[in-house]
Design an enzyme around this catalytic site. Structure first.
Site, PDB file in Angstrom:
ATOM      1  N   ASP A  57      56.327  21.789  27.852  1.00 26.49           N
ATOM      2  CA  ASP A  57      56.876  23.122  28.137  1.00 26.49           C
ATOM      3  C   ASP A  57      56.373  24.166  27.149  1.00 26.49           C
ATOM      4  OD1 ASP A  57      58.438  21.955  30.172  1.00 26.49           O
ATOM      5  OD2 ASP A  57      59.950  21.393  28.698  1.00 26.49           O
ATOM      6  N   LYS A  79      51.590  25.889  28.912  1.00 22.81           N
ATOM      7  CA  LYS A  79      50.192  25.552  29.237  1.00 22.81           C
ATOM      8  C   LYS A  79      49.743  26.243  30.521  1.00 22.81           C
ATOM      9  CE  LYS A  79      51.276  21.160  29.124  1.00 22.81           C
ATOM     10  NZ  LYS A  79      52.598  21.210  28.471  1.00 22.81           N
ATOM     11  N   ALA A 112      55.850  17.138  35.545  1.00 27.71           N
ATOM     12  CA  ALA A 112      55.351  18.349  34.896  1.00 27.71           C
ATOM     13  C   ALA A 112      55.821  19.579  35.659  1.00 27.71           C
ATOM     14  CB  ALA A 112      53.830  18.335  34.863  1.00 27.71           C
ATOM     15  N   GLY A 113      55.899  20.677  34.961  1.00 25.50           N
ATOM     16  CA  GLY A 113      56.257  21.912  35.648  1.00 25.50           C
ATOM     17  C   GLY A 113      55.615  23.089  34.948  1.00 25.50           C
ATOM     18  N   HIS A 114      54.648  23.670  35.597  1.00 23.26           N
ATOM     19  CA  HIS A 114      54.001  24.866  35.056  1.00 23.26           C
ATOM     20  C   HIS A 114      54.530  26.081  35.800  1.00 23.26           C
ATOM     21  CE1 HIS A 114      50.109  22.671  33.635  1.00 23.26           C
ATOM     22  NE2 HIS A 114      51.149  22.454  32.866  1.00 23.26           N
ATOM     23  N   ARG A 129      49.858  -4.207  37.760  1.00 23.53           N
ATOM     24  CA  ARG A 129      48.785  -4.512  38.718  1.00 23.53           C
ATOM     25  C   ARG A 129      49.261  -4.746  40.152  1.00 23.53           C
ATOM     26  NH1 ARG A 129      46.728  -9.010  34.981  1.00 23.53           N
ATOM     27  NH2 ARG A 129      48.990  -9.008  34.741  1.00 23.53           N
ATOM     28  N   GLN A 167      52.893  17.689  30.003  1.00 27.24           N
ATOM     29  CA  GLN A 167      53.792  17.307  28.895  1.00 27.24           C
ATOM     30  C   GLN A 167      53.124  17.655  27.546  1.00 27.24           C
ATOM     31  OE1 GLN A 167      53.339  14.396  31.357  1.00 27.24           O
ATOM     32  NE2 GLN A 167      54.756  15.615  32.532  1.00 27.24           N
ATOM     33  N   GLY A 211      65.750  22.038  35.809  1.00 29.40           N
ATOM     34  CA  GLY A 211      66.682  23.123  35.512  1.00 29.40           C
ATOM     35  C   GLY A 211      67.555  22.835  34.291  1.00 29.40           C
ATOM     36  N   ARG A 212      67.320  21.694  33.627  1.00 26.53           N
ATOM     37  CA  ARG A 212      68.154  21.341  32.473  1.00 26.53           C
ATOM     38  C   ARG A 212      67.933  22.328  31.328  1.00 26.53           C
ATOM     39  NH1 ARG A 212      66.425  15.239  31.233  1.00 26.53           N
ATOM     40  NH2 ARG A 212      64.420  16.062  31.888  1.00 26.53           N
ATOM     41  N   PRO A 213      69.014  22.672  30.565  1.00 28.27           N
ATOM     42  CA  PRO A 213      68.801  23.497  29.379  1.00 28.27           C
ATOM     43  C   PRO A 213      67.956  22.720  28.374  1.00 28.27           C
ATOM     44  CG  PRO A 213      71.157  22.978  29.685  1.00 28.27           C
ATOM     45  CD  PRO A 213      70.404  22.299  30.788  1.00 28.27           C
ATOM     46  N   ASP A 239      57.091  36.528  20.954  1.00 30.85           N
ATOM     47  CA  ASP A 239      58.065  37.605  21.134  1.00 30.85           C
ATOM     48  C   ASP A 239      59.514  37.110  21.162  1.00 30.85           C
ATOM     49  OD1 ASP A 239      56.862  36.534  23.642  1.00 30.85           O
ATOM     50  OD2 ASP A 239      58.583  37.559  24.531  1.00 30.85           O
ATOM     51  N   SER A 287      50.477  34.521  22.651  1.00 31.49           N
ATOM     52  CA  SER A 287      51.075  35.036  23.881  1.00 31.49           C
ATOM     53  C   SER A 287      52.339  35.818  23.536  1.00 31.49           C
ATOM     54  CB  SER A 287      51.380  33.860  24.816  1.00 31.49           C
ATOM     55  OG  SER A 287      52.114  34.300  25.922  1.00 31.49           O
TER      56      SER A 287
HETATM   57  P1  IMP Z   1      59.653  11.158  32.682  1.00 29.89           P
HETATM   58  O1  IMP Z   1      58.273  11.640  32.424  1.00 29.89           O
HETATM   59  O2  IMP Z   1      60.302  11.750  33.888  1.00 29.89           O
HETATM   60  O3  IMP Z   1      59.726   9.654  32.691  1.00 29.89           O
HETATM   61  O4  IMP Z   1      60.586  11.621  31.454  1.00 29.89           O
HETATM   62  C1  IMP Z   1      60.409  11.078  30.144  1.00 29.89           C
HETATM   63  C2  IMP Z   1      60.670  12.135  29.091  1.00 29.89           C
HETATM   64  O5  IMP Z   1      59.656  13.130  29.154  1.00 29.89           O
HETATM   65  C3  IMP Z   1      61.986  12.880  29.257  1.00 29.89           C
HETATM   66  O6  IMP Z   1      62.469  13.230  27.969  1.00 29.89           O
HETATM   67  C4  IMP Z   1      61.575  14.141  29.990  1.00 29.89           C
HETATM   68  O7  IMP Z   1      62.473  15.198  29.776  1.00 29.89           O
HETATM   69  C5  IMP Z   1      60.240  14.404  29.354  1.00 29.89           C
HETATM   70  N1  IMP Z   1      59.323  15.175  30.209  1.00 29.89           N
HETATM   71  C6  IMP Z   1      58.641  14.743  31.277  1.00 29.89           C
HETATM   72  N2  IMP Z   1      57.887  15.726  31.791  1.00 29.89           N
HETATM   73  C7  IMP Z   1      58.105  16.794  31.024  1.00 29.89           C
HETATM   74  C8  IMP Z   1      57.564  18.131  31.044  1.00 29.89           C
HETATM   75  O8  IMP Z   1      56.740  18.506  31.866  1.00 29.89           O
HETATM   76  N3  IMP Z   1      58.024  18.961  30.067  1.00 29.89           N
HETATM   77  C9  IMP Z   1      58.909  18.554  29.115  1.00 29.89           C
HETATM   78  N4  IMP Z   1      59.405  17.326  29.065  1.00 29.89           N
HETATM   79  C10 IMP Z   1      59.018  16.456  30.014  1.00 29.89           C
END
Ligand code: IMP
Length: 464
Positions: free
Chosen positions: A52, A55, A78-80, A182, A263, A341-343, A372, A452
């Site tokens: 987070d 990227k 992942a979430g961009h 495998r 990540q 959506g988790r804090p 900023d 940034s």
């Molecule tokens: P998983 O990848 O869903 O198995 O989660 C394993 C750990 O990686 C957890 O602590 C997630 O919150 C964290 N995690 C997975 N993907 C992301 C991401 O894109 N950003 C931040 N943390 C992530």
């Protein structure tokens, strides 16, 4: 389930350039970091903290200089978030290169792909007027996430109680387990009904037994999964290629490739805060295995780091703030997960983490994001090292993860108390902010080439 036909209606592309190049934005070409231009062909953009880091914006910003954007690990955990004009794009599997009409995007063999989630993401991009056709390619050796992977991920987390990892619940870990065990199902298998049938029957029976007998959960019907995944294969077939051969051909032809990490380093399966990590290699070494690209083709490594630190899920976080400062970072930085959506947990910048990233991934330069967000603090501490059992550590000592007994040592900087939002020249930053950035550069020995100052593409300082 998503109905994700990939055929693209003609004319969709016209709206795309309007989205990508709003008149108010600084043209992409002028945003290229000079250092990047001087460097050779290919670069990796990787997270230097716990993910987070922003990227998505950096990849999008630098994209213009590249021909191909390739992801090498992870999945839709992942979430961009990329902001174009007034539109927000939340990308999970697909690299942000897809927002640029002339870029080719590859989902590499090191990824785990939920085809249903992929088709949903494609559908949303197309609804927004983007072209997702021959510009998106999928490696035939990437692995599939199946419904039982997700169910096991969730069941295991529930059973672990307080010791849970805090996964995204997308089935990432169980899918990588199948791969390493495998018995995984690869994207190529979706195109071969006999192989797909045999593999689904075998693995589904085994996973069903675990779900039912270990966790007391519902089981899955292999016939239904077979039908769904066969259909996914039919829809995705035009996009499926031998990704390794393809990317090496691109490199040989002189195309510029950006390797996009998901990540961050501290979530790396080998180098992160194990077991509170994801299940792939997020460090730059993952590029080699996750795409089949030799190390000599990675010419520049750009580490992306927030000007402070966040993480989601459980595990060690030495500089975490459980106070009003932490709350301020969360609110001002909008620190809520893109995927779940988790804090997010928040804390001060940690140089031991950044130095570890520089060491493991050979980071050449940093993109420092969200400067900023620190604008209103009176004082801003930076963690320079940890004291663990009386010994000082400048990098992250893995042995202490189990007991999480890091005692951060801080150097405190004066806050600048002036808005830096949208500043585009380093010279225009308040002196205290310049000092803060310079200190990071000095301590990590990696040039901070990008700063940034807001979510938009134009809210960026390029230092060269
Ligand atoms: P998983 O990848 O869903 O198995 O989660 C394993 C750990 O990686 C957890 O602590 C997630 O919150 C964290 N995690 C997975 N993907 C992301 C991401 O894109 N950003 C931040 N943390 C992530």
């Amino acid at each position: 389930m998503t109905d994700g036909g990939l055929q693209m209606a003609d004319g969709k592309n016209a709206g795309l350039s309007a989205i990508c190049h709003p008149p108010s934005a600084i043209p992409c070409a002028s945003l290229r970091a000079p250092k990047m231009r001087d460097k050779a062909q290919n670069a990796a953009v990787i997270g230097a903290q716990w993910g987070d880091e922003g990227k998505g914006k950096i990849v999008d910003l630098l994209c213009e200089s590249f021909d191909v954007v390739a992801r090498y690990q992870g999945g839709h955990n992942a979430g961009h978030t990329v902001k174009f004009a007034d539109k927000h794009f939340a990308l999970r599997l697909i690299p942000s290169g897809i927002l640029h009409p002339d870029k080719l995007c590859l989902l590499g063999n090191g990824m785990v792909i939920d085809p249903d989630a992929l088709l949903e993401e494609i559908g949303k991009l197309r609804e927004a007027g983007l072209r997702v056709e021959e510009n998106l390619l999928i490696s035939d050796s990437a692995h599939c996430i199946l419904p039982y992977h997700k169910a096991i991920d969730l069941a295991r987390e529930e059973a672990a109680g307080a010791g849970k990892i805090g996964t995204t619940g997308r089935g990432i870990g169980p899918a990588y387990e199948s791969k390493v065990g495998r018995y995984g199902i690869r994207i190529a298998d979706l195109l071969d009904p006999a192989v797909l049938r045999q593999k689904i029957d075998f693995t589904c029976a085994e996973r069903n037994a675990v779900l039912k007998n270990v966790y007391g959960k519902e089981t899955f019907d292999p016939n239904r999964i077979f039908d769904d995944y066969l259909r996914f294969g039919e829809v995705l077939a035009p996009r499926i290629i031998n990704g390794t051969i393809w990317i090496n051909e691109q490199i040989r032809a002189g195309k510029r490739v950006m390797f996009e990490g998901a990540q961050g380093m501290m979530l790396d399966i080998d180098h992160g805060t194990y077991p509170f990590v994801t299940s792939s290699n997020t460090v730059v070494g993952g590029v080699c295995t996750g795409l089949g690209v030799a190390p000599k083709h990675i010419h520049n490594v750009i580490g992306v780091a927030k000007a402070y630190t966040t993480r989601v899920g459980g595990g060690a976080f030495p500089t975490e703030l459980n106070d009003a400062h932490g709350e301020h970072l969360r609110a001002r930085g909008n620190e809520f997960g893109t995927v779940t959506g988790r804090p997010r947990r928040t804390g001060w910048l940690d140089l031991a983490v950044l130095r570890t990233s520089v060491t493991i991934s050979g980071i050449d330069e940093f993109a420092l994001t969200k400067l900023d967000v620190l604008d209103e603090f009176d004082e801003i501490p930076i963690c320079t090292a940890y004291n663990v059992h009386g010994k000082t550590w400048n990098t992250f000592p893995a042995f202490a993860v189990a007991h999480d007994d890091y005692r951060p040592e801080y150097r405190t900087f004066k806050g600048w108390k002036t808005p830096t939002v949208g500043i585009t020249s380093f010279d225009d930053l308040p002196q205290a902010a310049k000092d803060y950035v310079q200190f990071i550069q000095d301590e990590t020995e990696a040039h901070v080439s990008i700063v940034s100052t807001g979510p938009r593409r134009e809210e960026t300082i390029l230092r060269g």
